[in-house]
Design an enzyme around this catalytic site. Sequence first.
Site, PDB file in Angstrom:
ATOM      1  N   LYS A  38       0.850  -1.207   0.000  1.00 63.03           N
ATOM      2  CA  LYS A  38       0.000   0.000   0.000  1.00 63.03           C
ATOM      3  C   LYS A  38       0.880   1.250   0.000  1.00 63.03           C
ATOM      4  CE  LYS A  38      -0.204  -0.137   5.059  1.00 63.03           C
ATOM      5  NZ  LYS A  38      -1.024  -0.507   6.231  1.00 63.03           N
ATOM      6  N   ARG A 135     -10.892   1.012  14.862  1.00 65.60           N
ATOM      7  CA  ARG A 135     -10.831   1.762  13.606  1.00 65.60           C
ATOM      8  C   ARG A 135     -11.457   0.906  12.524  1.00 65.60           C
ATOM      9  NH1 ARG A 135      -4.335   2.039  12.134  1.00 65.60           N
ATOM     10  NH2 ARG A 135      -4.582   0.020  11.187  1.00 65.60           N
ATOM     11  N   TYR A 265      16.080  29.961   6.157  1.00 57.00           N
ATOM     12  CA  TYR A 265      14.958  30.716   6.722  1.00 57.00           C
ATOM     13  C   TYR A 265      15.063  30.874   8.238  1.00 57.00           C
ATOM     14  CZ  TYR A 265      12.384  29.959   2.321  1.00 57.00           C
ATOM     15  OH  TYR A 265      11.975  29.933   1.027  1.00 57.00           O
ATOM     16  N   MET A 313      11.372  23.772   1.241  1.00 56.97           N
ATOM     17  CA  MET A 313      10.534  22.909   0.406  1.00 56.97           C
ATOM     18  C   MET A 313      11.357  22.058  -0.566  1.00 56.97           C
ATOM     19  SD  MET A 313       7.298  23.930  -2.013  1.00 56.97           S
ATOM     20  CE  MET A 313       6.524  24.914  -0.743  1.00 56.97           C
TER      21      MET A 313
HETATM   22  C1  LIG Z   1      -0.200  -1.504   6.889  1.00 56.71           C
HETATM   23  C2  LIG Z   1      -0.803  -2.767   7.370  1.00 56.71           C
HETATM   24  C3  LIG Z   1      -0.013  -3.914   7.568  1.00 56.71           C
HETATM   25  C4  LIG Z   1       1.493  -3.922   7.471  1.00 56.71           C
HETATM   26  O1  LIG Z   1       2.049  -3.453   8.684  1.00 56.71           O
HETATM   27  P1  LIG Z   1       3.627  -3.460   8.947  1.00 56.71           P
HETATM   28  O2  LIG Z   1       3.765  -3.031  10.356  1.00 56.71           O
HETATM   29  O3  LIG Z   1       4.212  -2.469   7.973  1.00 56.71           O
HETATM   30  O4  LIG Z   1       4.120  -4.822   8.683  1.00 56.71           O
HETATM   31  C5  LIG Z   1      -0.661  -5.098   7.876  1.00 56.71           C
HETATM   32  N1  LIG Z   1      -1.998  -5.146   8.014  1.00 56.71           N
HETATM   33  C6  LIG Z   1      -2.783  -4.073   7.871  1.00 56.71           C
HETATM   34  C7  LIG Z   1      -4.247  -4.204   8.052  1.00 56.71           C
HETATM   35  C8  LIG Z   1      -2.215  -2.832   7.563  1.00 56.71           C
HETATM   36  O5  LIG Z   1      -3.001  -1.762   7.445  1.00 56.71           O
END
Ligand SMILES: *Cc1c(COP(=O)(O)O)cnc(C)c1O
Length: 371
Positions: A38, A135, A265, A313
């Site tokens: 992801k 969540r 800055y 930036m």
């Molecule tokens: C992002 C995620 C993972 C992976 O987690 P890591 O700590 O990066 O291994 C696994 N399961 C779900 C549901 C996630 O959202």
Amino acid sequence: MSAAAPFREARIDLGALAANLAVLRRLVAPSLVMGVVKADGYGHGAELVARALSEAGAEWLGVADIEEGLALRRAGIVTPMLAWLHGPDADFAPAVAAGIDLGISSLDQLERAAAASGGLGRAMVHLKVDSGLSRNGIAPAERGAVLARAAALQAGGRIHVRGIFSHLSNTSAADDDRQREVFDQAVAEAHAAGLSPELRHLAATQAAVERPGLRFELVRIGIGLYGLPAAESMDAAAIGLRPVMQLSAAVAAVRRVPAGTRVSYGYTHRTEHETTLALIPLGYADGVPRAASGRGMVAINGRSCPVVGRIAMDQFVVDVGEGRVAVGDRAVLWGDPADAVPSAQSWAAAAGTIGYEIVTRVGPRVPRVAR
Ligand SMILES: *Cc1c(COP(=O)(O)O)cnc(C)c1O
């Protein structure tokens, strides 16, 4: 004169990625591994890492959004895939047609998955149980209704419940054990409702590595594949994991300055001695955390140089002292400490965050280049 380094570059070491997968597969066997790709493969380039992980034998790929999964399917990646986070209007039909399994967190999502089944295939679902995080996941109050409806839809041939899963808070071993109890209870309820999901999965990197009893049939591993620790308690190098990303830029300018020179800055930095400053053409738009202003370190020609003044930036300044530096030299922000460069973890510490955020936020101006 040697050629100038690339202007901006995130080298992605696919050999390290495959080696990390091999280390983790050996560790968790016989559990299967889902490589989590992801958020553009945690900033490493989703297509690059998904293809490499598939070729190296990852049994599953995991994404948050359906659209992330569809992009990988369009790129020709056919590995089994799960997407688990959906907006209220998410269209499940293209996912079903593309053979992407759906993580289901509510009755509404379940009905929409069933509605998307039909001529293009049957929706394959993994029921996502909230075991404590409050969540994403089926809320405890809705669980009975979702399980009963899932069993009815499966009996009618509309869906197949391939998996049941949950996600841990990684608060403590005791808290994770408590979540495991809730998860086991939900699995038992699923069986009582007439379902028999073949894949139970609970562990992400931290639990997959540290808690053999929580691995079940499948573990979902993200950060560990990218060679970074999931928690401060985890020593990634000690278990043989190597960072996959190395972020660098070509030094864009060099100047010798007198004592008392003020930098960037807000003039938060003032040189104490005559020194050499080098300009690095990466900034917070590229994911270099502004919170690491005056704190991060960069390796140039084997020398560790501190960031001085504010990170802007597009650029920031490092103090090279009496070190050798020329325009075009490679400045490495983070990579594998075994290569005598700073780690993403050290930048995370400098910015008060976690390694996940450091690599994930590398911006779109930085080309990802496979090595
Ligand atoms: C992002 C995620 C993972 C992976 O987690 P890591 O700590 O990066 O291994 C696994 N399961 C779900 C549901 C996630 O959202």
